[in-house]
Design an enzyme around this catalytic site. Structure first.
Site, PDB file in Angstrom:
ATOM      1  N   ARG A 226      58.900 -29.573 -57.097  1.00 47.94           N
ATOM      2  CA  ARG A 226      58.111 -29.420 -55.889  1.00 47.94           C
ATOM      3  C   ARG A 226      58.316 -30.636 -54.999  1.00 47.94           C
ATOM      4  O   ARG A 226      58.303 -31.773 -55.479  1.00 47.94           O
ATOM      5  CB  ARG A 226      56.622 -29.252 -56.224  1.00 47.94           C
ATOM      6  N   HIS A 274      66.745 -25.265 -51.684  1.00 50.09           N
ATOM      7  CA  HIS A 274      65.795 -24.542 -52.543  1.00 50.09           C
ATOM      8  C   HIS A 274      66.470 -23.346 -53.237  1.00 50.09           C
ATOM      9  O   HIS A 274      66.039 -22.193 -53.119  1.00 50.09           O
ATOM     10  CB  HIS A 274      64.589 -24.056 -51.743  1.00 50.09           C
TER      11      HIS A 274
END
Length: 311
Positions: A226, A274
């Site tokens: 994250r 990502h």
């Protein structure tokens, strides 16, 4: 009663998931109704993804569970209108395998020093072999399904792996540390550090200047967990000083990463968009369908989120 299932995700996701979800639900033998626009008073389950636009769960009086399509639940876990069980995506076929491949690939890349050879056109014959894996300690922060799977793979390649979690864990063949004291020890021995923690109030900015100073000088950071785990200004300072030699970052506080962000131009940073562990529709649909089947049969749901812990 046949369950009614609302697919609440950005519109482009429906084209990807309609067929896999239909096939997976058909395989359960359930008589169900699945769709995008369903009367709220008839909805039993919500398949949920961030940016779906759904923020108020109070219009769903029959709601039994919300099934998150992604592993991360920080965008919904604290929603005060959500009063039914929330599950997160744990998919060993797709998501977990993707993360194992990403982490293993980049650990090996940094361990072997491959960047200095790729695209090298300078005639310098620097014949220095890298150490063996057994001489390169790796620390993984986060020992959930993803962290455990990555640790097993790296251990099988010979890396001495230390795992850290906020609460005590015991995993066969893995050195496990926990708590504040354990974090200090885990960081101080990490030549390669992998972040696979969830984003909670306790983990936000966990990698700040003081934590980065605990790493051996010249350590490598890999973050496919994250973005908010890392204090960006502290990492940039550590990269500039050489405290951190390189960082491979897949997740960010703002995504897409703004074009003017310093990470894009920093010579010691690799940005990936990502892609470390994308949810795969076919395998994710089977996880969702099986959880609905389980709940309809009176069996406990899998992968229920601890709302107090945040994951």
């Amino acid at each position: 009663m046949s369950p009614t299932i609302l697919f609440a995700a950005p519109a482009d996701r429906w084209a990807q998931y309609e067929t896999p979800l239909t096939e997976a639900l058909d395989a359960t033998g359930l008589d169900y109704r699945l769709g995008l626009d369903l009367p709220p008073e008839e909805v039993d389950y919500i398949i949920y993804a961030p940016k779906s636009g759904l923020t108020d769960f109070t219009p769903f009086p029959r709601l039994k569970a919300v099934l998150n399509l992604w592993a991360g639940v920080e965008g919904v876990v604290s929603n005060p209108t959500l009063r039914v069980p929330l599950t997160r995506m744990v998919d060993s076929e797709g998501l977990t395998q993707g993360m194992v491949e990403y982490v293993t690939g980049h650990v090996l890349r940094h361990h072997l020093g491959m960047d200095k050879y790729i695209g090298n056109t300078t005639p310098a014959w620097d014949q220095v072999a890298p150490p063996l894996a057994q001489e390169r300690p790796v620390t993984i922060l986060g020992l959930g399904a993803l962290g455990h799977a990555c640790a097993r793979q790296l251990t099988s390649l010979g890396f001495p792996v230390t795992g850290w979690s906020r609460t005590p864990r015991s995993l066969d063949g893995l050195r496990c540390l926990h708590g504040a004291e354990g974090l200090t020890e885990a960081l101080s021995g990490a030549q390669i550090l992998v972040l696979l923690l969830p984003h909670t109030a306790e983990t936000e900015n966990l990698l700040d200047a003081s934590a980065l100073d605990l790493l051996p000088k010249g350590a490598v950071l890999i973050n496919p967990g994250r973005g908010a785990l890392v204090e960006d200004t502290a990492l940039l300072a550590a990269l500039d000083s050489g405290q951190v030699a390189q960082a491979t970052l897949d997740v960010f506080r703002i995504e897409p990463l703004p074009a003017d962000h310093p990470y894009w131009q920093h010579p010691r940073v690799t940005v990936t968009p990502h892609i470390a562990a994308e949810t795969r529709p076919a395998s994710a649909a089977r996880v969702i369908a099986d959880n609905i089947r389980r709940n309809e049969a009176g069996e406990p749901l899998c992968h229920v989120v601890d709302r107090d812990a945040g994951y």
